[in-house]
Design an enzyme around this catalytic site. Sequence first.
Site, PDB file in Angstrom:
ATOM      1  CG  ASN A   1      24.563  23.630 -10.527  1.00 15.87           C
ATOM      2  OD1 ASN A   1      24.155  24.635  -9.966  1.00 15.87           O
ATOM      3  ND2 ASN A   1      25.789  23.512 -10.984  1.00 15.87           N
TER       4      ASN A   1
ATOM      5  CE  LYS B   1      -4.470   1.009   0.162  1.00 17.34           C
ATOM      6  NZ  LYS B   1      -5.403   0.420  -0.809  1.00 17.34           N
TER       7      LYS B   1
ATOM      8  NE  ARG C   1      29.555  27.096  -9.582  1.00 17.20           N
ATOM      9  CZ  ARG C   1      29.286  25.897 -10.092  1.00 17.20           C
ATOM     10  NH1 ARG C   1      28.650  25.799 -11.252  1.00 17.20           N
ATOM     11  NH2 ARG C   1      29.646  24.789  -9.445  1.00 17.20           N
TER      12      ARG C   1
ATOM     13  CD  GLN D   1      30.516  17.082 -10.267  1.00 19.02           C
ATOM     14  OE1 GLN D   1      30.614  18.282  -9.978  1.00 19.02           O
ATOM     15  NE2 GLN D   1      30.295  16.652 -11.502  1.00 19.02           N
TER      16      GLN D   1
ATOM     17  CG  HIS E   1      22.248  25.886 -13.895  1.00 16.81           C
ATOM     18  ND1 HIS E   1      23.537  25.537 -13.583  1.00 16.81           N
ATOM     19  CD2 HIS E   1      21.699  24.795 -14.488  1.00 16.81           C
ATOM     20  CE1 HIS E   1      23.768  24.295 -13.982  1.00 16.81           C
ATOM     21  NE2 HIS E   1      22.661  23.815 -14.524  1.00 16.81           N
TER      22      HIS E   1
ATOM     23  CG  PHE F   1      32.018  24.726 -13.174  1.00 19.66           C
ATOM     24  CD1 PHE F   1      32.484  23.536 -12.623  1.00 19.66           C
ATOM     25  CD2 PHE F   1      31.440  24.693 -14.426  1.00 19.66           C
ATOM     26  CE1 PHE F   1      32.370  22.339 -13.315  1.00 19.66           C
ATOM     27  CE2 PHE F   1      31.322  23.500 -15.121  1.00 19.66           C
ATOM     28  CZ  PHE F   1      31.782  22.318 -14.564  1.00 19.66           C
TER      29      PHE F   1
ATOM     30  CB  THR G   1      -2.918  -3.092  -0.581  1.00 22.46           C
ATOM     31  OG1 THR G   1      -4.130  -2.825  -1.284  1.00 22.46           O
ATOM     32  CG2 THR G   1      -2.004  -3.946  -1.438  1.00 22.46           C
ATOM     33  CG  ASP G   2      -8.733  -1.747   2.823  1.00 18.81           C
ATOM     34  OD1 ASP G   2      -8.749  -0.541   2.523  1.00 18.81           O
ATOM     35  OD2 ASP G   2      -9.460  -2.242   3.722  1.00 18.81           O
TER      36      ASP G   2
END
Length: 288
Positions: A240, A12, A171, A214, A242, A154, A57-58
């Site tokens: 990332n 579930k 940056r 990284q 940007h 970078f 599942t109930d």
Amino acid sequence: MGIVLGPNRYGKAETRLVRVVRDGETHHLKDLNVSVALSGEMTEVHLSGDNAAVLPTDTQKNTVFALARKHGIGSAEAFALLLARHFVTARPTVHRAVVTVEEYAWDRVPVTGHSFVRRGQEVRTARVLHEAGRTHVVSGLRDLTVLNSTASEFRGFVRDEYTTLAETGDRVLATDVRAEWRHRDADGDWESSYAETRRILLETFAGTYSRSLQQTLYTMGRRVLEERPELCEVRLAMPNKHHFAVDLEPFGLDNPGEIFFAADRPYGLIEGAVLRDDAPAADEEVWS
């Protein structure tokens, strides 16, 4: 050539559970999203439709509600452990249970003891895999949005005929952190461990001069393991987000690193794991 049934599970997904504890006029709130996946002696239900081994599942959904009432909810990890152990021990045909819990945080509105406001987008997560002889607990969080407005660069990357990105020595570095960390044992102070790990992740992101996302990812994971001996592996996924400096020259204006366009897509996605060299092995199923 024969054909056989491969790995399988059922359960579930996303049972929404809210528990209110009434301590006089002061109330306490737990808001969870619980998913259960069971596996075991399920061959016949797939091959012939024989449901004799199947816990509906109930019923799994009802169990989530009932155990919350009977035992309360101390932490996401403790509740996931409670459920996983229950399903494996209560049903002989169930050999493995994987329970995933997402917890949504609410802050109290100070005007009353019973009013709350949802705390941002950040979600706490817990995942438990339990079967006879072993239990794995993975804690985590997602949608933890962080940003450094400087101390990130970078450059020195590979260039080819399709490269247009300019190098930058300063940056904006922003990301939505998804982090999960695996515990050595299936018991511990879950609340303290979670709070301290989250603190370390935030402090390391803020305090790392980043030459690449990284590098930041690895530094965050490494510091968690250095400071939290109860953990053996950390996995991180960090998009990332940007931020591009806007060219304002057409308007007769300069832009000394002040005005940025926040692009939501496409984005770089950095993923990685950091682990101790003696970390016990774990199935990939334990990771969400």
